[in-house]
Design an enzyme around this catalytic site. Structure first.
Site, short mmCIF file in Angstrom:
data_model
loop_
_atom_site.label_atom_id
_atom_site.label_comp_id
_atom_site.label_asym_id
_atom_site.label_seq_id
_atom_site.Cartn_x
_atom_site.Cartn_y
_atom_site.Cartn_z
N ALA A 182 0.83 -1.20 0.00
CA ALA A 182 0.00 0.00 0.00
C ALA A 182 0.86 1.25 0.00
CB ALA A 182 -0.92 -0.01 1.22
N PHE A 183 0.41 2.27 -0.73
CA PHE A 183 1.10 3.56 -0.82
C PHE A 183 2.53 3.41 -1.35
CE2 PHE A 183 -1.84 3.62 2.86
CZ PHE A 183 -2.81 4.45 2.33
N ARG A 184 2.73 2.39 -2.20
CA ARG A 184 4.02 2.09 -2.81
C ARG A 184 5.10 1.74 -1.80
NH1 ARG A 184 3.62 2.49 -7.95
NH2 ARG A 184 5.86 2.29 -8.27
N LEU A 185 4.68 1.28 -0.64
CA LEU A 185 5.63 0.79 0.36
C LEU A 185 5.74 -0.73 0.18
CD1 LEU A 185 4.51 2.92 3.45
CD2 LEU A 185 6.40 3.34 1.84
N HIS A 186 6.45 -1.10 -0.86
CA HIS A 186 6.52 -2.50 -1.28
C HIS A 186 7.40 -3.32 -0.33
CE1 HIS A 186 4.82 -0.67 -4.78
NE2 HIS A 186 5.97 -0.12 -5.16
#
Length: 207
Positions: A182-186
């Site tokens: 989520a939110f590009r917090l891979h």
């Protein structure tokens, strides 16, 4: 690592890769085993193209764990692999929002295993392997089909594997497992070793 759980759990990266591929086979519409393989030419200029992964060999196999694909040994990719002895690839599954990146050393597979895989292909694909001078200039589609007709007459219904066609085994020195967050917090975990005989070191990476 304490937080390497769920889809990242396990102490064998080849087993994790096999598990992810099996899951992708249930969700990807076309070619879940497709991978983009990267090489470099003699001048160091990168090249990348799609191929199909045909086998993941586990660490209990004679290779100690590797990724196998097949191609024409006269192709551009093969010539670049032969020159460098190394390659990298990425497999991306949009349906799962996951990817695997691999970098490693490459050796040929041109023995019984290559013969068996070649024999498992459709007859038209086997004849096509004989007919195609992969990566070389082609005058026309008609010229290609004429060559297919010629090799069909020459090799019949049970063609043997061409001597210029076979497998490559990528033995990884680095494998990265990536999952969308989520939110590009891979989530990213990199497995790395100095050589195929060394133990893996696993590191969580920033997104």
């Amino acid at each position: 690592m304490s937080d390497r759980t769920g889809i990242f759990a396990g102490d064998d990266p080849f087993a994790i890769a096999m598990r992810w591929l099996e899951e992708a086979e249930k969700t990807e519409l076309n070619d879940p085993n497709a991978m983009a393989i990267a090489t470099v030419d003699a001048e160091g200029l990168p090249n990348v193209r799609m191929v199909l992964l045909k086998e993941i060999e586990g660490r209990e196999t004679p290779s100690g764990g590797a990724f196998v694909f097949y191609t024409n040994y006269h192709s551009a990719k093969a010539q670049e692999i032969e020159g460098a002895g190394k390659a990298a690839f990425v497999m991306h599954w949009k349906s799962l929002r996951r990817q695997i990146r691999v970098r490693g050393i490459v050796t040929r597979e041109e023995g019984p295993q290559a013969d068996a895989y070649y024999a498992s292909r459709s007859l038209k694909s086997r004849l096509g392997a004989w007919a195609s001078h992969q990566s070389q200039p082609l005058a026309s589609r008609t010229a290609l089909m004429t060559e297919v007709a010629r090799v069909t007459a020459a090799h019949g219904p049970s063609p043997k594997r061409p001597p210029f066609w076979g497998g490559y085994r990528i033995t990884p020195l680095e494998i990265e497992f990536w999952a969308d967050g989520a939110f590009r917090l891979h989530d990213r975990f990199r497995w790395r070793r100095a050589d195929p005989a060394s133990d893996w070191a696993v590191t969580r990476l920033n997104p």
